[in-house]
Design a protein around this motif. Structure first.
Motif, PDB file in Angstrom:
ATOM      1  N   THR A 123       7.547  21.835   8.885  1.00 27.85           N
ATOM      2  CA  THR A 123       6.726  20.873   8.152  1.00 27.85           C
ATOM      3  C   THR A 123       7.341  19.488   8.213  1.00 27.85           C
ATOM      4  OG1 THR A 123       7.884  21.265   6.046  1.00 27.85           O
ATOM      5  CG2 THR A 123       5.956  22.640   6.519  1.00 27.85           C
ATOM      6  N   GLU A 124       6.516  18.486   7.918  1.00 28.76           N
ATOM      7  CA  GLU A 124       6.963  17.103   7.732  1.00 28.76           C
ATOM      8  C   GLU A 124       6.538  16.663   6.342  1.00 28.76           C
ATOM      9  OE1 GLU A 124       8.715  15.167   9.701  1.00 28.76           O
ATOM     10  OE2 GLU A 124       8.489  15.928  11.754  1.00 28.76           O
ATOM     11  N   SER A 125       7.439  15.958   5.638  1.00 29.79           N
ATOM     12  CA  SER A 125       7.154  15.528   4.274  1.00 29.79           C
ATOM     13  C   SER A 125       8.080  14.376   3.921  1.00 29.79           C
ATOM     14  CB  SER A 125       7.367  16.685   3.298  1.00 29.79           C
ATOM     15  OG  SER A 125       8.758  16.985   3.199  1.00 29.79           O
ATOM     16  N   PHE A 126       8.095  13.996   2.652  1.00 27.79           N
ATOM     17  CA  PHE A 126       9.033  12.987   2.179  1.00 27.79           C
ATOM     18  C   PHE A 126      10.480  13.434   2.399  1.00 27.79           C
ATOM     19  CE2 PHE A 126       5.308  12.095  -0.609  1.00 27.79           C
ATOM     20  CZ  PHE A 126       5.068  10.800  -0.176  1.00 27.79           C
ATOM     21  N   SER A 127      10.677  14.734   2.523  1.00 24.10           N
ATOM     22  CA  SER A 127      12.021  15.268   2.752  1.00 24.10           C
ATOM     23  C   SER A 127      12.373  15.341   4.230  1.00 24.10           C
ATOM     24  CB  SER A 127      12.143  16.674   2.131  1.00 24.10           C
ATOM     25  OG  SER A 127      11.951  16.624   0.741  1.00 24.10           O
ATOM     26  N   GLY A 128      11.463  14.882   5.095  1.00 20.94           N
ATOM     27  CA  GLY A 128      11.715  14.928   6.529  1.00 20.94           C
ATOM     28  C   GLY A 128      11.186  16.201   7.154  1.00 20.94           C
ATOM     29  N   ARG A 129      11.810  16.606   8.245  1.00 20.45           N
ATOM     30  CA  ARG A 129      11.372  17.782   9.009  1.00 20.45           C
ATOM     31  C   ARG A 129      12.155  18.998   8.519  1.00 20.45           C
ATOM     32  NH1 ARG A 129       8.216  18.172  13.527  1.00 20.45           N
ATOM     33  NH2 ARG A 129       8.698  19.739  15.126  1.00 20.45           N
ATOM     34  N   GLU A 130      11.417  20.046   8.123  1.00 20.53           N
ATOM     35  CA  GLU A 130      12.049  21.220   7.509  1.00 20.53           C
ATOM     36  C   GLU A 130      11.445  22.501   8.077  1.00 20.53           C
ATOM     37  OE1 GLU A 130      12.955  19.903   2.963  1.00 20.53           O
ATOM     38  OE2 GLU A 130      10.832  19.995   3.518  1.00 20.53           O
ATOM     39  N   ALA A 131      12.191  23.595   7.968  1.00 16.39           N
ATOM     40  CA  ALA A 131      11.733  24.905   8.420  1.00 16.39           C
ATOM     41  C   ALA A 131      11.568  25.851   7.238  1.00 16.39           C
ATOM     42  CB  ALA A 131      12.732  25.496   9.418  1.00 16.39           C
ATOM     43  N   TRP A 132      10.615  26.783   7.378  1.00 18.17           N
ATOM     44  CA  TRP A 132      10.305  27.755   6.329  1.00 18.17           C
ATOM     45  C   TRP A 132      10.095  29.112   6.984  1.00 18.17           C
ATOM     46  CZ3 TRP A 132       8.951  25.482   1.331  1.00 18.17           C
ATOM     47  CH2 TRP A 132       8.857  24.091   1.359  1.00 18.17           C
ATOM     48  N   LYS A 133      10.565  30.169   6.307  1.00 11.35           N
ATOM     49  CA  LYS A 133      10.387  31.528   6.826  1.00 11.35           C
ATOM     50  C   LYS A 133       9.716  32.413   5.784  1.00 11.35           C
ATOM     51  CE  LYS A 133      13.876  32.393  10.396  1.00 11.35           C
ATOM     52  NZ  LYS A 133      14.828  33.419  10.864  1.00 11.35           N
ATOM     53  N   ALA A 134       8.883  33.335   6.268  1.00  9.42           N
ATOM     54  CA  ALA A 134       8.265  34.339   5.398  1.00  9.42           C
ATOM     55  C   ALA A 134       8.048  35.612   6.196  1.00  9.42           C
ATOM     56  CB  ALA A 134       6.937  33.833   4.852  1.00  9.42           C
ATOM     57  N   LYS A 135       7.751  36.679   5.481  1.00 18.38           N
ATOM     58  CA  LYS A 135       7.415  37.935   6.158  1.00 18.38           C
ATOM     59  C   LYS A 135       5.966  37.906   6.652  1.00 18.38           C
ATOM     60  CE  LYS A 135      10.640  40.465   3.180  1.00 18.38           C
ATOM     61  NZ  LYS A 135      10.760  41.435   2.051  1.00 18.38           N
ATOM     62  N   VAL A 136       5.086  37.301   5.830  1.00 18.88           N
ATOM     63  CA  VAL A 136       3.669  37.190   6.183  1.00 18.88           C
ATOM     64  C   VAL A 136       3.214  35.768   5.873  1.00 18.88           C
ATOM     65  CG1 VAL A 136       1.335  38.058   5.789  1.00 18.88           C
ATOM     66  CG2 VAL A 136       3.278  39.629   5.672  1.00 18.88           C
ATOM     67  N   TYR A 137       2.357  35.236   6.740  1.00 18.29           N
ATOM     68  CA  TYR A 137       1.835  33.878   6.584  1.00 18.29           C
ATOM     69  C   TYR A 137       0.312  33.938   6.439  1.00 18.29           C
ATOM     70  CZ  TYR A 137       6.408  32.568   8.497  1.00 18.29           C
ATOM     71  OH  TYR A 137       7.762  32.428   8.720  1.00 18.29           O
ATOM     72  N   ILE A 138      -0.237  33.001   5.685  1.00 15.87           N
ATOM     73  CA  ILE A 138      -1.692  32.896   5.537  1.00 15.87           C
ATOM     74  C   ILE A 138      -2.101  31.468   5.876  1.00 15.87           C
ATOM     75  CG2 ILE A 138      -3.670  33.065   3.984  1.00 15.87           C
ATOM     76  CD1 ILE A 138      -2.066  35.062   2.303  1.00 15.87           C
ATOM     77  N   ASP A 139      -3.014  31.341   6.837  1.00 14.89           N
ATOM     78  CA  ASP A 139      -3.553  30.034   7.213  1.00 14.89           C
ATOM     79  C   ASP A 139      -4.826  29.789   6.402  1.00 14.89           C
ATOM     80  OD1 ASP A 139      -4.755  27.798   8.358  1.00 14.89           O
ATOM     81  OD2 ASP A 139      -4.089  28.312  10.379  1.00 14.89           O
TER      82      ASP A 139
END
Length: 451
Positions: free
Chosen positions: A163-179
């Motif tokens: 993602t990109e945000s006020f915090s810059g570029r970051e990574a996120w992990k999950a077991k399942v994702y929902i779009d």
């Protein structure tokens, strides 16, 4: 690999370099530049991540959290609600007969005085209500954050998203994702196949910019026939839409939408949908930018012209236009099942049906020359169900879909895309995602009867 301090120095240096100018009608890229490789901070590892906090995403996150999964909801705008709030839709379509979270939300809105009619609501109170419900369920909400990339494992599962945000570029992990992004942004970033627009032509439904108005009184709109009645009966009438369009033409504006609609939010606060932006792809940032500017120009011209006629319109003013232009159509992600026009015609029922749709096929004119209104495309549908399989991505194993980006054809999408169906879709996806994450399975391995 650049060290962080070296990367920051390089970034600062390149920021001073002149950038190529892109004209308003630029077809796209002006070339390419390399992006330095870097390590990203991993913000979180969790059970379920929902991308998109609109009607479908809110419901998906809420149901996943209530099902016991540690859940994060990532939203682009500064509020939850999506088309309900950032786009000021102001009207919930096809909510009748829905149980579960849809009915719970309607009851909550009514109890908080957010709902003036059964389906029309105050967008500000909607924001607050959605946030409070997620907070109570323990959903971790991240606003002002856009999904920009997703990376898969060799087994075709999403490993992590970026993602990109006020915090810059970051990574996120999950077991399942929902779009639940509406446009299928996460699925596309992960490499899923998709369709867009009308078969053969790829023409898409137009976009509309909602506007909130002051200076009109509900009693006058009823007396003049623009809406059916006061209070709980305050929905727009078909004759009222045609009358309003005629008034706009008489005021000297060639309106792009021939069936403009008033929605009364309070006795002295009215929402108006009165424009179409044709031929705009939800995948083209330049086109959406132009459409937004053009739409805002049109609604201002309409309001100014009507006010100039005096009488009923003498005190008409724009309170605000929507932060996000309303997008009817984006990507339709390929799922394990694709809902079709034929399913609608026969009123299809499924063993894994998660939602019954009663809303007609609603196709707004694809080009201005087609009349500027809407129609059914010749499809006579019967109430039908959306199967769970249409909510499970075909090309990525741990990805689910909710809202208008689920798997369907052009005609089916024109029916199920409304928000009264997005909520039960999200609720179903959240329950299945939670069960899959907590039992170490893939979504396709969870039976609908289990949840």
């Amino acid at each position: 690999m650049l060290k962080r301090r070296d990367f920051l120095k390089a970034g600062a240096a390149t920021a001073l370099a002149p950038l190529p100018s892109l004209a308003a009608d630029s077809p796209g890229q002006a070339g390419t530049v390399p992006e330095p490789k870097r390590e990203l901070p991993l913000v979180q590892q969790t059970d379920v991540i929902v991308c998109g906090g609109g009607p479908a995403g809110f419901a998906a996150a809420l149901s996943a959290a209530r099902s016991g999964a540690k859940t994060t909801l990532i939203e682009l705008h500064g509020c939850l609600g999506g088309v309900w709030t950032a786009s000021l839709l102001s009207n919930i379509i096809d909510a009748d007969g829905k149980t579960g979270l849809m009915q719970e939300l309607m009851d909550r809105l009514s109890a908080s005085d957010a709902q003036y009619t059964p389906t029309q609501y105050d967008a500000e109170l909607m924001k607050w209500t959605l946030e409070q419900m997620c907070k109570e369920a323990g959903v971790e909400v991240r606003l002002h954050t856009r999904v920009t990339a997703a990376y898969r494992t060799k087994r075709n599962a999403i490993d992590y998203l970026v993602t990109e945000s006020f915090s810059g570029r970051e990574a996120w992990k999950a077991k399942v994702y929902i779009d639940a992004t509406g446009n299928g942004d996460l699925a596309a970033q992960a490499g899923c196949g998709f369709d867009e627009g009308e078969p053969g032509t790829r023409r898409v439904q137009p976009m509309s910019l909602m506007v909130m108005l002051s200076g009109l009184r509900e009693e006058d709109l009823v007396a003049e026939g623009y809406i059916k009645g006061p209070g709980r009966d305050g929905s727009p009438s078909e004759t009222g839409k045609r009358k309003l369009h005629a008034d706009i033409l008489k005021a000297g504006v060639d309106a792009s939408y021939s069936m403009p609609s008033f929605f009364v939010i309070r006795p002295d606060l009215v929402a108006l949908m009165t424009n179409h932006q044709y031929g705009v792809s939800a995948l083209d940032a330049n086109a959406i930018s132009r459409a937004t500017v053009e739409a805002r120009h049109e609604v201002n011209r309409i309001v100014e012209a009507l006010r100039g006629r005096g009488g009923l319109w003498a005190n008409l003013r724009i309170v605000t236009t929507a932060a996000q232009i309303g997008i009817r159509e984006g990507r339709r992600i390929h799922g394990l099942y694709t809902l079709t026009k034929e399913d609608l015609v026969r009123g299809a029922q499924f063993d894994d049906g998660v939602c019954t749709v009663r809303f007609t096929v609603d196709i707004h004119s694809l080009v201005r020359g087609e009349g500027g209104g809407y129609g059914s495309g010749g499809v006579r549908m019967k109430p039908y169900q959306i199967p769970l399989r249409a909510l499970i991505a075909r090309d990525v194993t741990n990805l689910m879909l909710a809202g208008r980006c689920i798997s369907g054809d052009f005609y089916a999408h024109a029916s199920y895309r409304v928000t009264g169906n997005a909520v039960p879709m999200g609720e179903a996806a959240g329950k299945v995602a939670a069960k899959a994450a907590l039992t170490h399975r893939l979504p396709k391995e969870v039976g609908w009867g289990e949840v």
